[in-house]
Design an enzyme around this catalytic site. Structure first.
Site, PDB file in Angstrom:
ATOM      1  CB  ALA A 282      -0.697   3.904  -0.490  1.00 52.49           C
ATOM      2  CB  ALA A 283       1.250   0.574  -4.476  1.00 56.00           C
ATOM      3  N   GLY A 285      -0.445   4.621  -5.959  1.00 56.17           N
ATOM      4  CA  GLY A 285      -0.570   6.149  -5.763  1.00 56.17           C
ATOM      5  C   GLY A 285      -1.570   6.896  -6.268  1.00 56.17           C
ATOM      6  CE  LYS A 287      -9.234   5.071  -5.162  1.00 57.02           C
ATOM      7  NZ  LYS A 287      -8.214   4.191  -6.165  1.00 57.02           N
ATOM      8  CG  ASP A 305       0.885  -1.341  -1.758  1.00 50.02           C
ATOM      9  OD1 ASP A 305      -0.324  -0.845  -2.026  1.00 50.02           O
ATOM     10  OD2 ASP A 305       1.274  -2.409  -2.061  1.00 50.02           O
ATOM     11  CG  ASP A 331       0.237  -7.128   6.367  1.00 51.26           C
ATOM     12  OD1 ASP A 331      -0.550  -6.338   6.292  1.00 51.26           O
ATOM     13  OD2 ASP A 331       0.243  -8.440   6.504  1.00 51.26           O
ATOM     14  CB  CYS A 403     -12.308  -1.236  -8.200  1.00 52.22           C
ATOM     15  SG  CYS A 403     -10.795  -2.605  -8.077  1.00 52.22           S
TER      16      CYS A 403
HETATM   17  C1  SAM Z   1      -6.771  -1.300  -5.117  1.00 54.67           C
HETATM   18  S1  SAM Z   1      -5.036  -1.395  -4.967  1.00 54.67           S
HETATM   19  C2  SAM Z   1      -4.564   0.178  -4.311  1.00 54.67           C
HETATM   20  C3  SAM Z   1      -4.809   1.326  -5.440  1.00 54.67           C
HETATM   21  C4  SAM Z   1      -4.323   2.658  -4.849  1.00 54.67           C
HETATM   22  N1  SAM Z   1      -5.102   2.982  -3.659  1.00 54.67           N
HETATM   23  C5  SAM Z   1      -4.393   3.669  -5.840  1.00 54.67           C
HETATM   24  O1  SAM Z   1      -5.360   4.457  -6.018  1.00 54.67           O
HETATM   25  O2  SAM Z   1      -3.400   3.925  -6.838  1.00 54.67           O
HETATM   26  C6  SAM Z   1      -4.551  -2.297  -3.484  1.00 54.67           C
HETATM   27  C7  SAM Z   1      -3.158  -2.611  -3.088  1.00 54.67           C
HETATM   28  O3  SAM Z   1      -3.342  -2.952  -1.930  1.00 54.67           O
HETATM   29  C8  SAM Z   1      -1.981  -3.492  -1.726  1.00 54.67           C
HETATM   30  N2  SAM Z   1      -2.195  -4.526  -0.446  1.00 54.67           N
HETATM   31  C9  SAM Z   1      -2.650  -5.854  -0.534  1.00 54.67           C
HETATM   32  N3  SAM Z   1      -2.529  -6.123   0.867  1.00 54.67           N
HETATM   33  C10 SAM Z   1      -1.932  -5.274   1.417  1.00 54.67           C
HETATM   34  C11 SAM Z   1      -1.543  -5.447   2.915  1.00 54.67           C
HETATM   35  N4  SAM Z   1      -1.865  -6.229   3.626  1.00 54.67           N
HETATM   36  N5  SAM Z   1      -1.277  -4.007   3.480  1.00 54.67           N
HETATM   37  C12 SAM Z   1      -0.970  -3.001   2.525  1.00 54.67           C
HETATM   38  N6  SAM Z   1      -1.016  -3.239   1.122  1.00 54.67           N
HETATM   39  C13 SAM Z   1      -1.734  -4.069   0.792  1.00 54.67           C
HETATM   40  C14 SAM Z   1      -1.578  -4.166  -2.923  1.00 54.67           C
HETATM   41  O4  SAM Z   1      -0.356  -4.253  -2.926  1.00 54.67           O
HETATM   42  C15 SAM Z   1      -2.290  -2.959  -3.966  1.00 54.67           C
HETATM   43  O5  SAM Z   1      -1.207  -2.104  -4.269  1.00 54.67           O
END
Ligand code: SAM
Length: 469
Positions: A282-283, A285, A287, A305, A331, A403
């Site tokens: 999510a981070a 944030g 979306k 996240d 996770d 992306c």
């Molecule tokens: C593409 S970014 C997300 C962008 C976000 N959805 C937005 O729209 O602002 C991918 C995110 O996945 C998180 N991430 C990576 N592995 C993860 C896991 N196993 N569980 C949860 N989050 C994870 C990363 O920390 C990162 O913040």
């Protein structure tokens, strides 16, 4: 000179003042070039992200917003065009610079970037870059930099016609270029050109707070030219990017900065009142906020996240927009550590990926990603899909988004998932943008005037009853 009535010491003071004024006038532009060269070097040689590099160089100075924008423009230009600029500079230099003078090499690249890509008069670009050698504590290099840049002004077309390596011609590292050629044989040139262009500034209007037309009028009143984005109901495209603080009502949550492709995700989720939604990655944030903005009557939004610092940014995003979600640092692929056992009607996995669809926004990706990162990311993506799939309610939908423009992170990833999970069915996506990849759609930079995103919608094909642990 002082007036006849002035004392000798007065006239000395005046002369010193004049010198100081001259120094200030010339030293600020030189400082900006030096800081830009340092930021670019921190990314290209130091492996840092451009955000980190800018934080480091800009926090040490008190520069106006305009001057900071100048540092960023030049540094991002060098980061974006590095392979081209480096070859031009190398051809202009008669000898190879020593490793310890790599800072001068970076200053030369900032000089060529200004001359080739910015509307700065040549004499100003050359002079400020020459003066930057002084600021760097290397006055001996002034003559060299002056000579090289003046030579470029005279012979630019000739020098550029000699560039022959794929890297210099495409301004991409060989491995990314080769993968683009293999994946998109008829589109790779457009993708490369789009990756090298300055990206548009796209806004998402918070329609729960203000209509798009009203917000457009607010922008117009603030002197910011923008137009409706025809691809998304929430979107506006700003003609000349501005700092976010200049956007009316930004701090009050009227608007967010988000590319058109990213704004296609949430409408495709088909959110209904009373649903429980999981945003698994999510981070920061973007979306999550769009989910809550677009359907305020959801039962609950759980935003997970793995990176707790980024969960802080997620919370800040929601606070700015005055929205609420249940944020968890965990996770997502290990639901045993965070899940309460209540199924989700909608799941979004906006997976960590190579970011090769957003190179135009983050040119540091060209420098900081390695081929082996892609393999490691594919494993994380597969783990996330497998880990989160069992959390989906019967009839629920899971949307997988990246992306990236690499098939292994996208359609190959989903095809492999479907082999492992025969209960998964591909559901249609309500969007026209992009290329049909069988199990999803792919937007491509340079073809849809938006970032490169992959979207896939999966539905559970079984009749498992919803249950609460
Ligand atoms: C593409 S970014 C997300 C962008 C976000 N959805 C937005 O729209 O602002 C991918 C995110 O996945 C998180 N991430 C990576 N592995 C993860 C896991 N196993 N569980 C949860 N989050 C994870 C990363 O920390 C990162 O913040």
């Amino acid at each position: 000179m002082g007036s006849p009535s002035m004392s000798v010491s007065d006239s000395k003071v005046m002369a010193t003042d004049r010198a100081a004024v001259n120094t200030v006038d010339r030293s600020l532009p030189a400082q900006l070039r030096l800081q830009a060269a340092r930021a670019a070097s921190a990314v290209i040689d130091g492996g840092r992200s451009s955000n980190d590099a800018f934080d480091a160089v800009l926090s040490a100075q008190s520069l106006s917003g305009r001057d900071q924008a100048m540092v960023k423009e030049i540094a991002l230009g060098v980061i974006r065009w590095y392979w081209t600029l480096a070859e031009i500079v190398q051809r202009l230099l008669q000898t190879k610079l020593r490793n310890k003078d790599r800072d001068i090499f970076f200053l030369l690249m900032t000089g060529v970037y200004q001359l080739k890509f910015m509307h700065i008069p040549a004499h100003a670009a050359v002079d400020s870059t020459v003066q930057a050698c002084e600021s760097a504590g290397k006055p001996w290099a002034k003559r060299l930099v002056n000579g090289v840049l003046r030579n470029y002004v005279r012979r630019a077309a000739d020098i550029e016609s000699q560039l022959d390596s794929d890297a210099a011609l495409s301004a991409h590292p060989d491995w990314i270029r080769a993968r683009l050629v293999a994946a998109w044989p008829s589109a790779w040139k457009q993708i490369i050109d789009a990756n090298n262009a300055r990206p548009p500034m796209c806004l998402r209007v918070n329609l729960g707070r203000i209509s798009r037309d009203e917000y457009l009028a607010r922008l117009c009143k603030a002197g910011i030219v923008a137009a409706n984005d025809p691809q998304v109901a929430t979107g506006l495209i700003v003609e000349r990017p501005v700092a976010v603080d200049a956007l009316p009502g930004f701090s009050k949550g009227l608007v967010s900065v988000q590319d058109t492709a990213a704004q296609l995700v949430v409408p495709a989720l088909d959110l209904r009142p009373g649903q429980r939604v999981l945003d698994a990655c999510a981070a920061p944030g973007g979306k999550t906020a769009h989910i809550v903005e677009s359907q305020p009557a959801l039962a609950e939004v759980v935003a997970v996240d793995v990176d707790s610092d980024r969960v802080g940014r997620l919370r800040a995003t929601l606070a700015r927009l005055r929205l609420d979600a249940h944020c968890i640092a965990a996770d997502a692929s290990r639901p045993d550590t965070w899940w309460d056992g209540v199924y989700f009607d909608r799941v979004l996995i906006d997976a960590p990926c190579s970011g090769t669809g957003v190179i135009r926004r983050h040119p540091d990706i060209k420098h900081n990603r390695r081929p082996e990162d892609v393999e490691a990311l594919c494993e994380v993506q597969a783990r996330l899909l497998d880990g989160v799939w069992p959390l989906l309610a019967p009839g629920g939908k899971l949307m997988y988004v990246t992306c990236s423009v690499f098939p292994e992170e996208n359609q190959h990833q989903i095809s492999a998932f479907m082999q492992r999970h025969p209960d998964a069915v591909v559901a249609p996506l309500p969007m026209q943008a992009g290329v049909d990849c069988g199990v999803g759609r792919q937007t491509l930079p340079g073809i849809d005037a938006m970032d490169g995103f992959f979207f896939s919608m999966l539905k559970r094909g079984d009749n498992r009853a919803a249950q609460v642990k």
